[in-house]
Enzyme design. Structure first.
Site, mmCIF file in Angstrom:
data_model
loop_
_atom_site.group_PDB
_atom_site.id
_atom_site.type_symbol
_atom_site.label_atom_id
_atom_site.label_comp_id
_atom_site.label_asym_id
_atom_site.label_seq_id
_atom_site.Cartn_x
_atom_site.Cartn_y
_atom_site.Cartn_z
ATOM 1 N N SER A 55 3.192 -2.148 10.403
ATOM 2 C CA SER A 55 4.631 -2.195 10.689
ATOM 3 C C SER A 55 5.279 -3.533 10.303
ATOM 4 C CB SER A 55 4.900 -1.863 12.162
ATOM 5 O OG SER A 55 4.477 -0.544 12.447
ATOM 6 N N HIS A 92 -9.555 1.258 4.477
ATOM 7 C CA HIS A 92 -8.297 1.421 5.206
ATOM 8 C C HIS A 92 -8.524 2.377 6.379
ATOM 9 C CE1 HIS A 92 -4.227 2.683 6.200
ATOM 10 N NE2 HIS A 92 -3.846 1.535 5.669
ATOM 11 N N GLU A 119 -5.666 -4.957 10.236
ATOM 12 C CA GLU A 119 -4.637 -3.956 10.517
ATOM 13 C C GLU A 119 -4.983 -3.210 11.801
ATOM 14 O OE1 GLU A 119 -2.389 -2.629 6.804
ATOM 15 O OE2 GLU A 119 -4.237 -1.494 6.809
ATOM 16 N N GLY A 179 2.150 2.174 10.854
ATOM 17 C CA GLY A 179 3.127 3.263 10.786
ATOM 18 C C GLY A 179 3.780 3.600 12.117
ATOM 19 N N GLY A 211 2.774 -1.116 4.339
ATOM 20 C CA GLY A 211 2.758 0.311 4.017
ATOM 21 C C GLY A 211 4.169 0.820 3.789
ATOM 22 N N ASN A 248 0.864 -1.187 0.000
ATOM 23 C CA ASN A 248 0.000 0.000 0.000
ATOM 24 C C ASN A 248 0.901 1.237 0.000
ATOM 25 O OD1 ASN A 248 -1.784 2.065 0.524
ATOM 26 N ND2 ASN A 248 -2.280 1.416 2.614
ATOM 27 N N TRP A 249 1.007 1.858 -1.157
ATOM 28 C CA TRP A 249 1.930 3.001 -1.283
ATOM 29 C C TRP A 249 1.404 4.256 -0.603
ATOM 30 C CZ3 TRP A 249 3.889 3.078 -7.091
ATOM 31 C CH2 TRP A 249 4.586 1.884 -7.349
ATOM 32 N N LYS A 250 0.131 4.279 -0.286
ATOM 33 C CA LYS A 250 -0.494 5.488 0.274
ATOM 34 C C LYS A 250 -0.237 6.664 -0.674
ATOM 35 C CE LYS A 250 -0.152 3.379 4.759
ATOM 36 N NZ LYS A 250 -0.134 3.504 6.200
ATOM 37 N N GLU A 297 -6.979 4.792 7.441
ATOM 38 C CA GLU A 297 -6.794 6.226 7.134
ATOM 39 C C GLU A 297 -8.015 6.789 6.412
ATOM 40 O OE1 GLU A 297 -2.951 5.693 5.325
ATOM 41 O OE2 GLU A 297 -2.170 5.129 7.297
#
Ligand code: PGA
Length: 263
Positions: free
Chosen positions: A221, A105, A175, A181, A242, A13-15, A107
Site C-alpha cells: 500500500s 512474492h 512486504e 493491496g 503494486g 510490480n504490475w501483477k 501471491e
C-alpha cells in the site's frame, strides 16, 4: 534517510495487469514524464515488473529509445530448461535483457504454494542467469500476532539465502501480507524495525559488506502520500509498489519522492 551508500530503488510490480500494447504506452509515458520532471536515475533507480508477455515489447522500446528504466519478470522457474509446462526460464529473461526478477512474492506463496525452499531454488536460478533477485518476504497478520513482526520474514530470508555467495547482488523486499493491496500500509517505524532485522541477517549470513550494500525495500500500500516516511528510515532503501505502479501520475510521484517532499 535511507543508507547513503545505497541508491534507492522504486519498483513497480504490475501483477496481472496491462497487456503488451498497454505496456508500451505506459512505459513511454512514464519515461517522458520522468524526463520532463528532470528525474535523475542515478539518484533513484526505477524498475518495472510487467507480465511475461509484455517483456519483449518493453525491452524493444526501452532499448530503442534508450530509456534508463530497468525491468524484470515477476517470477522464474527454478529449472533452466526442460519439461516444465508453463514455466519461464531465467535464461529467457536474461535473453530479454531483464536485470531483475521478483521471487517469492506473497501471491506466489499463497496461490502457487511456493515454499521457502522453492524460493531458495529460484534465487539460485536467478543468480545462475545473471538476474538480480528481488527476494520478497513478509508476515501475515496472524504470524505477527503469534511470532512478532520480524520472526517470519527473517526466517523466510534465511532459507532464501542458502547457498548465496556473499558477493551476490540481491535486493530484499519486505512486504507484510496484511499491508498488500489493503490500503493499510505499515508505519515507517514498523517497516524500519523489520528492515533492520533483515539487514542484520544479511550481515550474519553473508557479510558486513553485503549488509551495508544490499537494498531492502518496503512494499504494501505504498502511495505518493506515504512514500517519504518510509524512505526517511535508515534501513529502507526503496519500495515495491503494486496498485499505485499502474497509475502514471501516482507512480512518477513516488519515483520523485526526493523532490516533492524534500526528504
Ligand atoms: P500494493 O502491492 O502496493 O498494491 O499493496 C504491493 C505488492 O504486492 O508488491
Amino acid at each position: 534517510m535511507a543508507g547513503v551508500s545505497r541508491t534507492p530503488l522504486i519498483a513497480g510490480n504490475w501483477k496481472m495487469n496491462l497487456d503488451h500494447l498497454q505496456a508500451i504506452a505506459f512505459v513511454q509515458k512514464l519515461a517522458w514524464t520522468l524526463k520532463d520532471s528532470g528525474h535523475r536515475y542515478q539518484d533513484t533507480e526505477v524498475a518495472i515488473f510487467p507480465p511475461f508477455t509484455d517483456l519483449r515489447s518493453v525491452q524493444t522500446l526501452i532499448s530503442a529509445d534508450k530509456y534508463e528504466i530497468a525491468f524484470g519478470g515477476q517470477d522464474l522457474s527454478a529449472h533452466d530448461s526442460g519439461a516444465y509446462t508453463g514455466e519461464v526460464s531465467g535464461a529467457f529473461l536474461a535473453a530479454l535483457e531483464c536485470g531483475y526478477v521478483l521471487i517469492g512474492h506473497s501471491e506466489r506463496r499463497q496461490y502457487h504454494g511456493e515454499t521457502d525452499e522453492v524460493v531458495a531454488a529460484k534465487v539460485q536460478a536467478a543468480l545462475r542467469h545473471g538476474l538480480m533477485p528481488v527476494i520478497c518476504v513478509g508476515e501475515t497478520a496472524e504470524d505477527r500476532e503469534q511470532h512478532g513482526p520480524s520472526a517470519v520474514p527473517v526466517g523466510q530470508l534465511r532459507t532464501a539465502l542458502q547457498g548465496v555467495p556473499a558477493d551476490a547482488d540481491i535486493v530484499v523486499a519486505y512486504e507484510p501480507v496484511w499491508a498488500i493491496g489493503s490500503g493499510q500500509a505499515a508505519t515507517p517505524e514498523q517497516a524500519q524495525q523489520v528492515a533492520a532485522a533483515l539487514r542484520q541477517l544479511l550481515g550474519e549470513v553473508l557479510s558486513a559488506e553485503a549488509a551495508e550494500r544490499t537494498r531492502v525495500l518496503y512494499g504494501g500500500s505504498v502511495k505518493a502520500s506515504n512514500i517519504a516516511g518510509f524512505l526517511r528510515e535508515p534501513d529502507v532503501d526503496g519500495a515495491l509498489v503494486g496498485g499505485a505502479s499502474l497509475d502514471l501520475k501516482e507512480f512518477s510521484s513516488i519515483v520523485r519522492f526526493q523532490k516533492h517532499v524534500g526528504v
